[in-house]
Design an enzyme around this catalytic site. Sequence first.
Site, PDB file in Angstrom:
ATOM      1  N   GLY A  95      31.168 -10.318  20.791  1.00 17.97           N
ATOM      2  CA  GLY A  95      32.469 -10.688  21.307  1.00 17.97           C
ATOM      3  C   GLY A  95      33.521  -9.630  21.044  1.00 17.97           C
ATOM      4  O   GLY A  95      34.713  -9.925  21.032  1.00 17.97           O
ATOM      5  N   TRP A  98      36.273  -9.161  23.758  1.00 15.94           N
ATOM      6  CA  TRP A  98      37.150 -10.329  23.771  1.00 15.94           C
ATOM      7  C   TRP A  98      38.144 -10.278  22.607  1.00 15.94           C
ATOM      8  O   TRP A  98      39.341 -10.471  22.781  1.00 15.94           O
ATOM      9  CB  TRP A  98      36.288 -11.584  23.703  1.00 15.94           C
ATOM     10  CG  TRP A  98      37.013 -12.884  23.883  1.00 15.94           C
ATOM     11  CD1 TRP A  98      38.232 -13.077  24.465  1.00 15.94           C
ATOM     12  CD2 TRP A  98      36.551 -14.172  23.477  1.00 15.94           C
ATOM     13  NE1 TRP A  98      38.555 -14.408  24.467  1.00 15.94           N
ATOM     14  CE2 TRP A  98      37.549 -15.106  23.866  1.00 15.94           C
ATOM     15  CE3 TRP A  98      35.398 -14.622  22.845  1.00 15.94           C
ATOM     16  CZ2 TRP A  98      37.402 -16.464  23.616  1.00 15.94           C
ATOM     17  CZ3 TRP A  98      35.264 -15.981  22.613  1.00 15.94           C
ATOM     18  CH2 TRP A  98      36.254 -16.896  22.991  1.00 15.94           C
ATOM     19  N   HIS A 158      32.739  -0.540  13.691  1.00 18.90           N
ATOM     20  CA  HIS A 158      31.504  -1.316  13.556  1.00 18.90           C
ATOM     21  C   HIS A 158      30.896  -1.168  12.149  1.00 18.90           C
ATOM     22  O   HIS A 158      29.815  -1.701  11.883  1.00 18.90           O
ATOM     23  CB  HIS A 158      30.441  -0.841  14.558  1.00 18.90           C
ATOM     24  CG  HIS A 158      30.558  -1.425  15.930  1.00 18.90           C
ATOM     25  ND1 HIS A 158      30.740  -2.767  16.173  1.00 18.90           N
ATOM     26  CD2 HIS A 158      30.475  -0.826  17.152  1.00 18.90           C
ATOM     27  CE1 HIS A 158      30.773  -2.983  17.485  1.00 18.90           C
ATOM     28  NE2 HIS A 158      30.619  -1.830  18.094  1.00 18.90           N
TER      29      HIS A 158
END
Length: 346
Positions: A95, A98, A158
């Site tokens: 996600g 988003w 990340h």
Amino acid sequence: MAAANHHLLPHDDQPSNSSCEPLLPKFIEVEENISQECRDIISGLPREEGWFQNSLYQFKGFWDQAWLIQGALGFQKHFEARDDDILLVTTPKSGTTWLKAILYATLNRSNFPPNSHNHPLLTNSPHMLLPFMEGSHQDNISRDRIDGMASPRLLFTHLPYSSLPESVKHSSCKIVFLCRNPKDNFVSLWHFANKIRPKTWGTLSLEEAFDKFCRGVSPHGPFWDHVLGYWLESLKRSEKVKFLKYEDLKDQPVASLKTLAHFIGHSFSQEEEANGVIDNIVSLCSFENLSNLKVNKDGELPFGMAAGAYFRQGQVGDSVNYLSSESLEKIDSIAEQKFGPHGLKF
């Protein structure tokens, strides 16, 4: 697709391609351009064939591409966190797009009302509105741009918690971490890999990907260790690390957004709520809206990725359409073993 082992369902659907065939992603080509320092480091590391790049290297317990290891080293060495920084962190395909959109719209709602006709999210991919820290620490020019950003800076990585710069860990900056049910995360990652793999490499089979994921050999993985690191830190320092689940954000977007805005120090006023600002942000950043915008469907992002590669279905529970009950149980078993003792459940 014929299943090579009984853990995985035969499935006629191949991972869907974006509307335009992606060119060879530029990040795949950069391994030949990494520094000598990074070459020396990876030369002694465990190596496995990657999902959508030549190689993954296991560096300090986590698997990554060479150029991202180089970027992580630069991030760790040069980045100085500010107390009002907001750092988004995700496991890949949980996600990310988003969450970037939601936080960007929330943080910038005064300058860009979410119902305006010229909102940056209508003409820019969310990935172009937040600096990716591993990518931005490949050279001095990009690092200087990060340093020159006005506060509060909205940043993205990340990296696992253990690999964050010390200045991030010891400052008062906020960390927002988003993860997803491992079964759906795996299926989404597999689809994504096959969207961006060059045709000459062939399709990454579901069986091979499943084996890699369960063993922890996935981009920025092991998934289990990545998620657990942020979960444990959120338990120790809830004022610093906000742990979010994709499923909760999907199920209760308004309540989740209010909680998130409060956490980053930008709560919605009663007047904003009454005027529908929260609903407007939810609508602007919905999968349906973002995925149908021209900027997110056509062409290629500057770093070589097809814009449409980031959108597929955005559904919860899609993994049941690809994995057998035995495979689903295997992932559940690993998750219970890794997360159960620490009170984390999906």
